[in-house]
Write a protein that holds these residues in place. Sequence first.
Motif, PDB file in Angstrom:
ATOM      1  N   GLY B 174      15.505  37.890 -17.674  1.00 56.83           N
ATOM      2  CA  GLY B 174      15.933  36.237 -17.593  1.00 56.83           C
ATOM      3  C   GLY B 174      16.513  35.418 -15.793  1.00 56.83           C
ATOM      4  O   GLY B 174      15.887  34.871 -15.029  1.00 56.83           O
ATOM      5  N   ARG B 175      16.928  36.189 -15.773  1.00 55.32           N
ATOM      6  CA  ARG B 175      17.516  36.189 -13.566  1.00 55.32           C
ATOM      7  C   ARG B 175      16.555  36.100 -12.975  1.00 55.32           C
ATOM      8  O   ARG B 175      16.258  35.760 -12.254  1.00 55.32           O
ATOM      9  N   ILE B 176      15.734  37.329 -13.495  1.00 51.33           N
ATOM     10  CA  ILE B 176      14.399  37.409 -12.487  1.00 51.33           C
ATOM     11  C   ILE B 176      14.009  36.062 -12.078  1.00 51.33           C
ATOM     12  O   ILE B 176      13.248  35.860 -11.307  1.00 51.33           O
ATOM     13  N   LEU B 177      12.927  36.007 -13.823  1.00 50.43           N
ATOM     14  CA  LEU B 177      11.942  35.182 -13.899  1.00 50.43           C
ATOM     15  C   LEU B 177      13.056  33.563 -14.227  1.00 50.43           C
ATOM     16  O   LEU B 177      12.027  32.738 -13.024  1.00 50.43           O
ATOM     17  N   ARG B 178      14.290  33.173 -12.854  1.00 44.80           N
ATOM     18  CA  ARG B 178      14.192  32.443 -13.106  1.00 44.80           C
ATOM     19  C   ARG B 178      14.420  32.555 -11.134  1.00 44.80           C
ATOM     20  O   ARG B 178      15.277  30.910 -11.125  1.00 44.80           O
ATOM     21  N   MET B 179      14.273  32.647 -10.687  1.00 51.60           N
ATOM     22  CA  MET B 179      14.496  32.259  -9.882  1.00 51.60           C
ATOM     23  C   MET B 179      13.101  31.909  -8.603  1.00 51.60           C
ATOM     24  O   MET B 179      12.512  31.337  -9.744  1.00 51.60           O
ATOM     25  N   PRO B 180      13.112  31.219  -8.071  1.00 48.40           N
ATOM     26  CA  PRO B 180      11.999  30.567  -7.687  1.00 48.40           C
ATOM     27  C   PRO B 180      10.923  30.954  -7.265  1.00 48.40           C
ATOM     28  O   PRO B 180       9.580  30.386  -7.878  1.00 48.40           O
ATOM     29  N   ALA B 181      10.832  32.313  -6.323  1.00 41.00           N
ATOM     30  CA  ALA B 181       9.578  32.984  -6.488  1.00 41.00           C
ATOM     31  C   ALA B 181       9.875  34.473  -7.344  1.00 41.00           C
ATOM     32  O   ALA B 181      11.292  35.043  -7.228  1.00 41.00           O
ATOM     33  N   ALA B 257      19.553  38.920  -8.225  1.00 47.68           N
ATOM     34  CA  ALA B 257      19.267  38.777  -9.565  1.00 47.68           C
ATOM     35  C   ALA B 257      18.438  40.568  -9.211  1.00 47.68           C
ATOM     36  O   ALA B 257      17.195  40.490  -9.153  1.00 47.68           O
ATOM     37  N   PRO B 258      18.917  41.744  -9.182  1.00 46.58           N
ATOM     38  CA  PRO B 258      19.543  42.983  -9.521  1.00 46.58           C
ATOM     39  C   PRO B 258      18.096  43.485 -11.084  1.00 46.58           C
ATOM     40  O   PRO B 258      17.675  42.764 -11.505  1.00 46.58           O
ATOM     41  N   VAL B 259      16.998  44.769  -9.980  1.00 43.56           N
ATOM     42  CA  VAL B 259      15.398  44.689 -11.014  1.00 43.56           C
ATOM     43  C   VAL B 259      16.138  46.247 -11.418  1.00 43.56           C
ATOM     44  O   VAL B 259      15.877  46.993 -10.577  1.00 43.56           O
ATOM     45  N   PRO B 260      16.681  46.444 -12.388  1.00 39.53           N
ATOM     46  CA  PRO B 260      16.803  48.108 -12.934  1.00 39.53           C
ATOM     47  C   PRO B 260      15.796  48.595 -13.634  1.00 39.53           C
ATOM     48  O   PRO B 260      14.559  47.541 -13.564  1.00 39.53           O
ATOM     49  N   ASP B 261      15.663  49.742 -13.554  1.00 36.51           N
ATOM     50  CA  ASP B 261      14.251  50.430 -13.680  1.00 36.51           C
ATOM     51  C   ASP B 261      13.726  50.358 -15.196  1.00 36.51           C
ATOM     52  O   ASP B 261      12.562  50.593 -14.840  1.00 36.51           O
TER      53      ASP B 261
END
Lengths: 248, 316
Positions: B174-181, B257-261
Amino acid sequence: MSNPARQLADVITLPVRNIGGQAASVVGTAAEHARVWTANEVDDWGRDNGFVDRVWSASRLRWHISVGGAEHIPKRKGALIVVNSRRFSLAPIFAALAIGGAVGRPVRFVGRPDVAPLGPTMQRLGGLLPIPREIESALRADELIVLGAEPQLTNRTSGTIDHRIVGAATMTKTAAIPAATVSVPLRRSARVEIGAPIRLRRKRRGPLEELELADALQAHLDGLLDELGGAMTGTPLDWLPLGGIGGV
Amino acid sequence: MGGELGSRVASLLEDEPWVGSLEGIDVDPPRARLRRAVFHRIVPGQHDRTVETITAFNPHIVVHIAVWEPHSRANTRTARTLTDDAATSILGAAAECRALESIVVRSGIEIYGRNRNSVTRPTEREARNPTSEYGRMVDQIERTARAIGRRVGVSVGKLRLATVLGPHVPNPLGRILRMPAVPFSALADPPFAVVHQHDAAEAFVLAAKARLDGPVNIVAPGAITAFQAIRRGGRIPVPIVGPEWTVARGLSYLAGAPVPDHVLEMFHRGRLADGQLARDVLGFAPTTTTSDVIDQLFRWPSVVHTPSEVAWEAVS
């Protein structure tokens, strides 16, 4: 007192203003189309209906595919549709698209690789991995699946059929249906003729059933191809009795 | 009981007529007003207190939701430690309860793994073959629960949840998808499914009520690809190929927004599951589709930072 230059500008409408408005409108429409095209969704198996529709529309510029025997396809239940395949013709994909267009249900096909970028692209078109467990799972979910027989040089005969995939249909007790595909490289028209579901005379308890079902499907496919007959290359070569007199 | 999912499950269980008394344990207090439930604030490492509390309550059913997804509320190492501690204490204590009839544990569809040529939509019959740290964590929970279930002779229901998204649910995806890019795999862009937190909570209640024995997949209908999700949210898609992912992960980490494996694996290989068994066995009917969950994700308002003097003036 109003400015005469401004009054003159109101009277004289330069085409730039119209062109600018139209350009903005075109750009806005294109952006909206792009948003609709890219922001849609896929189904439970990763098939993108919008993408399939666009590919199907584009393919009709090259091919005109007619479908016969669509009444043999179940209305709601799942079925395994086995087609013959000419080498490099992508018969399972186009058969799936054509049958899907004829019956109004999403039709998937067996044989996408699990390697990017080809695999995910074929998944968008409805491709499934050639793994019996995957096909069994899709058939249990009442999906229509097209399986291609081993590709041959011509449309005269069908190749062998993967009995492990056919086994998924026997495990799920879904219909196995032969469908002959005939296409000619140099012509536009192609044909998909769907036969009646195969019913084995003798019920087997073990894995013999899938072997016999695969053989029966191949025999029925050959029968359908014999009935369709016709040109195979679109050239005078087809007139030569290369297969012997009477095709024997 | 302190997380969003746990609070929701407790709230739903309070409304169930078959539930007598209800007690919960968590490190954080409940996020919802609970009328009947008794809450115990216990840190996962406090093994003795956990055992003492659970054995004193002597429950018929234990619902174990204490799973820390990496980079949802803690980094991967801490999440693994907290999850292991909680599972050991709670499930071990549950085994000591004479009245125990059923255990329901939270798992994830990451347990199937995404090796090459693994099936697109695994059913519950598919072998467990986790290929990410989170997958291995939930696999360990399932193993522990099953071993205890066999030992004391109680049913063990395992809810394999898709990525849980919902308002205020801390989740790396959710955090990654809500980033501007937002980065996405340019070559693959495979589909994935999620589940709404309310639907996931409903599944826990149904599983507890039915004394579920065995695993079920809990997924919302439909699927979506990362690119489609990005476009739905009006974010800027950043196509990434191969080694650029290392840079993208680093930048995403710096952006908060860290991207875990397991999320990276999902971007590359997709993540779907067959949810038919949950419908058949539990009567589970998710109310929100995957695309609707994604749309809701982008509709949640961002945090608005108000300067203290402005807030003070507004109040006074």
